[in-house]
Scaffold this motif. Structure first.
Motif, short mmCIF file in Angstrom:
data_model
loop_
_atom_site.label_atom_id
_atom_site.label_comp_id
_atom_site.label_asym_id
_atom_site.label_seq_id
_atom_site.Cartn_x
_atom_site.Cartn_y
_atom_site.Cartn_z
N TYR A 14 12.93 20.06 -14.96
CA TYR A 14 12.36 21.24 -14.33
C TYR A 14 12.81 21.07 -13.15
N GLY A 15 13.89 19.99 -12.97
CA GLY A 15 15.29 20.22 -11.82
C GLY A 15 15.07 20.05 -10.00
N SER A 16 13.06 20.41 -9.77
CA SER A 16 13.09 20.28 -8.71
C SER A 16 11.83 19.35 -8.67
N GLU A 17 11.67 18.35 -7.02
CA GLU A 17 10.69 17.71 -6.61
C GLU A 17 9.39 18.63 -6.18
N SER A 18 9.65 19.66 -5.96
CA SER A 18 8.74 20.47 -5.40
C SER A 18 8.15 21.12 -7.03
N ASP A 19 7.93 21.50 -8.21
CA ASP A 19 7.12 21.37 -9.20
C ASP A 19 6.29 20.98 -9.76
N PRO A 20 5.52 21.76 -9.65
CA PRO A 20 3.97 20.98 -10.23
C PRO A 20 4.32 20.35 -11.47
N ARG A 21 5.13 20.96 -12.30
CA ARG A 21 5.10 20.63 -14.10
C ARG A 21 5.99 18.40 -13.45
N ALA A 22 6.35 18.92 -12.74
CA ALA A 22 7.18 17.21 -12.35
C ALA A 22 6.37 16.32 -11.10
N PHE A 23 5.73 16.63 -11.17
CA PHE A 23 4.09 15.90 -10.13
C PHE A 23 3.05 14.97 -11.17
N ASN A 24 2.81 13.78 -11.34
CA ASN A 24 1.94 13.50 -12.06
C ASN A 24 0.59 13.70 -10.97
N PHE A 25 -0.77 14.21 -10.73
CA PHE A 25 -2.16 14.47 -9.82
C PHE A 25 -2.78 13.07 -10.79
N ASP A 26 -2.51 12.00 -10.44
CA ASP A 26 -2.94 11.24 -11.27
C ASP A 26 -3.43 10.24 -9.78
N GLN A 36 0.59 -1.52 0.19
CA GLN A 36 0.03 0.58 0.10
C GLN A 36 0.56 1.42 -0.15
N ASP A 37 0.29 1.88 -0.64
CA ASP A 37 1.08 3.66 -1.45
C ASP A 37 0.67 4.60 -1.30
N SER A 38 -0.20 5.74 0.10
CA SER A 38 -1.04 7.11 0.18
C SER A 38 -0.86 7.72 -1.71
N THR A 39 0.31 7.22 -2.33
CA THR A 39 0.15 8.00 -3.74
C THR A 39 -0.67 7.45 -4.34
N GLU A 40 -1.07 6.22 -4.06
CA GLU A 40 -1.75 5.98 -5.16
C GLU A 40 -3.49 6.89 -5.26
N LEU A 41 -3.78 7.49 -3.93
CA LEU A 41 -4.61 8.35 -3.40
C LEU A 41 -4.41 9.94 -4.29
N THR A 42 -3.15 10.48 -3.96
CA THR A 42 -2.37 12.06 -3.78
C THR A 42 -2.01 12.07 -5.34
N GLY A 43 -1.30 11.35 -6.08
CA GLY A 43 -0.36 11.45 -6.52
C GLY A 43 0.68 10.94 -6.59
N ASP A 44 1.72 10.60 -7.45
CA ASP A 44 3.59 10.94 -6.98
C ASP A 44 4.47 11.66 -8.31
N ILE A 45 5.44 11.81 -7.48
CA ILE A 45 6.79 12.67 -8.09
C ILE A 45 6.54 11.65 -9.81
N ASN A 46 6.67 12.96 -10.91
CA ASN A 46 7.37 12.25 -11.73
C ASN A 46 8.73 12.50 -12.21
N TYR A 47 9.28 11.64 -11.59
CA TYR A 47 10.91 11.20 -11.82
C TYR A 47 12.01 11.47 -13.21
N ARG A 48 11.01 11.25 -14.30
CA ARG A 48 11.41 11.49 -15.79
C ARG A 48 11.18 13.36 -15.86
N LYS A 49 10.87 13.76 -15.06
CA LYS A 49 10.65 15.17 -15.44
C LYS A 49 11.74 16.14 -14.45
N ILE A 50 11.75 15.18 -13.53
CA ILE A 50 13.14 16.12 -12.08
C ILE A 50 13.65 16.75 -12.95
N ALA A 51 14.85 15.57 -13.88
CA ALA A 51 15.62 16.54 -14.45
C ALA A 51 15.63 17.92 -15.42
#
Length: 685
Positions: free
Chosen positions: A272-284, A255-270
């Motif tokens: 956009y340069g930050s884990e906290s950039d919303p463009r590097a996050f999957n709101f899914d 079980q992983d709570s990110t299944e409910l609230t989304g997770d970081i898209n590690y491909r896009k971190i490179a």
């Protein structure tokens, strides 16, 4: 018939191009404001939309209900296909609708988790599925229209808001009051199903980031930011993960709570340069995609504690906490379901107190009304759907009767049997019991329907019986009852030997009731000679007329005047339990009734008096059964004359009662075996 291509072309032409364009509408933010001003319903909350969807199907009062029960057509058969109709459960469904109405009016229920609680197979999942499918259909209609938005990109593409947000949330807080005043002009008072526009919450982190980015680009002019917005019509779809979410707990280690609230898209971190950039996050996550719609939690109380915190925030505060981001607003109806063992764990766990406090529990019991339980099985097993196999009369009824009996509690009234209680619940009248008594019986049995046999078990055994008896053209009650009894030896949900034995004893009760039923059917078929019934009735009436008026009866053969035939009169009256002490009263009642009809210019017909008709049928049967020699069926030695009479009776069973050749023969042989054993029971009632 034409070719396959012609068929496809015709089907395509049947689909309205205008409808396609309508549900795929796109426009500017300013055009959307005009849509909202014209129809504020497009900006409803998730609870308001769900409640209005259910009300759009209509409702009706249940007849003969002293509890003022209301039935909502949405639960009857919204697709008109019979697959997901919910039979019975009227009070739990009323309770659910009342909760949704309270939430729609924002009385507080919109900040709660709706928990459907009941035994396995009691329609909890079906209710949730109906709500999800109903929302999907509703958002395709004009009445259920809603909209979301996206951002124009430099390459002319559109980046749609990942959480399907409400476009009005783009309006800054400082301007919301004035915008709402404009949109609500002329709507100072609203009735049921009408709402004033309110702008609550903020857009998701990605749209907030893009808004701020473009606000800087346009030197703080947010009107120009809105010019970059494209508004589109939103259609909910569980398969496309738009507006409808479903979450099912997995193994605790996975079980992983990110299944409910989304997770970081590690491909896009490179990129956009930050884990906290919303463009590097999957709101899914399921909460993200269920925004503005509904999310179903299957076996919600099996969730890991980490999930429960998300659930609490989503219900009470209408916020979720995606990883690396601030709390994010959501607007969704949360429906969970669970069974009794899991709910008991919740009650005994002090760490779950917060969840209990934010939960509205709705009990969804098994059906306890026989006619409604029968409909559950008729939906899947009937002579139209079960091809090549005839379902004999009373087959599904006996299975349903047994299932309902396992769910009922023994009545406190020692003079009332469990079977009689079942009949009272099903609307039958019994001497000494009124509708108020039935309500009292239900009040005394609060746990009824929360235990017993699941409809799924019965459906499985009906299926088994169809397969095991493949060579028979007809499926009869004994085939199904035998399967039901055999399956009890390995039933995983029966927790004690005493319960198992109780259920087996109830099968014997059902078999006895079925025996009485088919015996009466055969009696009616044998006594179905209309002329003979008319003659017998006329003879009876002549005699009771003479008796009540202290006259003599003229013998039609000899012409002599004779005393009324007491033996004939009593042979009929005894069939319906008229004691010797009530003979005078009963005969006077019949004559008074005939006299009242005569004054109105009407003629007496025994068919209008159910008790008298039954007595006449039983008397005629007794007179004719020896001439038909029904018991000769057991010995298989039948002369031509008897065979002809039996064929007539069989034809009546087929024509009037729904038997086929095989099942009619089986029933006649079964009843014949009863008579051969001398086991004929007098009518009890």
């Amino acid at each position: 018939m034409g070719t396959g291509r012609e068929l496809l072309e015709r089907l395509v032409s049947d689909q309205s191009q205008s409808l396609f364009k309508q549900i795929h509408w796109q426009g500017t933010f300013h055009e959307y404001l005009e849509i909202v001003k014209e129809n504020p319903k497009v900006a409803r909350t998730a609870f308001q939309r769900l409640y209005d969807m259910m009300m759009s199907y209509g409702r009706y009062d249940l007849e003969n209900s002293k509890e003022n029960l209301i039935r909502y057509r949405f639960f009857d058969d919204p697709d008109h296909e019979g697959h997901d109709a919910i039979f019975g459960l009227t009070k739990p469904l009323m309770e659910l609708v009342n909760v949704l109405k309270s939430a729609a009016l924002q009385y507080g229920a919109e900040r709660r988790v709706i928990l459907l609680h009941g035994p396995v197979g009691s329609s909890k999942s079906t209710i949730a599925r109906l709500l999800k499918q109903g929302l999907e259909r509703y958002t395709k209609s004009d009445e259920g229209a809603l909209y979301s938005f996206g951002w124009k990109q430099d390459d002319a593409s559109i980046l749609w808001d990942p959480m399907h947000g409400e476009p009005l949330q783009l309006i800054p807080n400082s301007a919301r009051e004035e915008v709402c005043a404009f949109l609500n002009q002329g709507r100072d008072s609203v009735g049921e199903g009408e709402y004033q526009v309110e702008i609550k919450g903020d857009v998701c982190p990605l749209s907030r980031f893009l808004f701020q980015e473009r606000l800087a680009k346009h030197d703080g002019d947010w009107m120009k930011v809105l010019d970059d917005i494209v508004v589109r019509r939103l259609i909910f779809s569980e398969q496309d993960r738009i507006g409808i979410g479903t979450f099912q707990p997995k193994d605790e280690k996975n079980q992983d709570s990110t299944e409910l609230t989304g997770d970081i898209n590690y491909r896009k971190i490179a990129e956009y340069g930050s884990e906290s950039d919303p463009r590097a996050f999957n709101f899914d996550g399921e909460f993200n995609i269920a925004n503005r719609g509904l999310i179903e939690f299957i076996e919600v109380l099996k969730l890991d504690v980490a999930f429960l915190y998300d659930l609490l925030g989503a219900s009470q505060e209408h916020k979720i906490k995606p990883k690396k981001f601030a709390q994010t607003d959501i607007d969704t109806v949360i429906v969970g379901h669970t069974n009794e063992p899991e709910y008991r764990k919740l009650q005994s766990n002090e760490f779950m107190e917060a969840l209990r406090d934010r939960t509205i529990k709705i009990d969804v019991p098994y059906v306890t009304k026989l006619s409604e339980e029968i409909r559950i099985y008729e939906k899947d097993y009937n002579n139209e759907r079960v091809r090549g196999k005839h379902i004999a009369p009373h087959t599904l009824e006996t299975a349903a009767m047994w299932a309902v009996l396992t769910r009922l509690e023994q009545p406190k009234n020692a003079s009332l049997t469990l079977l009689q209680k079942l009949k009272l619940y099903n609307g039958k009248s019994l001497p000494g019991f009124t509708s108020d008594n039935v309500l009292q019986l239900r009040r005394e049995s609060r746990k009824e329907g929360l235990h017993g046999i699941s409809p799924r078990y019965v459906q499985d055994k009906i299926s088994n019986a169809l397969v095991v008896n493949a060579t028979a053209t007809s499926l009869n009650p004994f085939m199904v009852l035998n399967e039901l009894e055999a399956g009890l030896q390995h039933h995983s949900l029966i927790d004690s030997e005493d319960t198992r034995m109780q259920y087996i004893e109830l099968i014997a009760v059902v078999k006895e009731e079925y025996t009485d039923t088919v015996k009466n059917e055969v009696q009616r078929a044998i006594a179905a000679d209309e002329d003979a019934m008319d003659r017998l009735c006329a003879n009876y009436i002549d005699n009771i007329k003479a008796y009540t008026q202290k006259e003599r009866v003229k013998n039609k053969f000899t012409g002599a005047d004779e005393e009324p035939d007491e033996r004939l009169m009593r042979s009929i009256e005894e069939r319906i339990g008229i004691p010797e002490t009530r003979v005078d009263d009963f005969r006077r009642e019949i004559m008074n009734y005939i006299g009242a009809l005569a004054l109105d210019g009407k003629k007496f017909n025994y068919r209008t008096n159910e008790r008298l008709q039954k007595a006449l049928e039983m008397k005629l049967f007794e007179d004719q059964k020896d001439s038909i020699k029904l018991t000769s069926l057991v010995s298989n030695v039948i002369d031509a004359d008897t065979q002809e009479k039996i064929d007539i009776v069989k034809a009546r069973l087929i024509r009037n009662n729904g038997y086929n050749e095989e099942s009619a023969t089986d029933v006649l042989q079964y009843v014949a075996s009863i008579f051969a054993r001398g086991d004929v029971k007098k009518e009890e009632k």
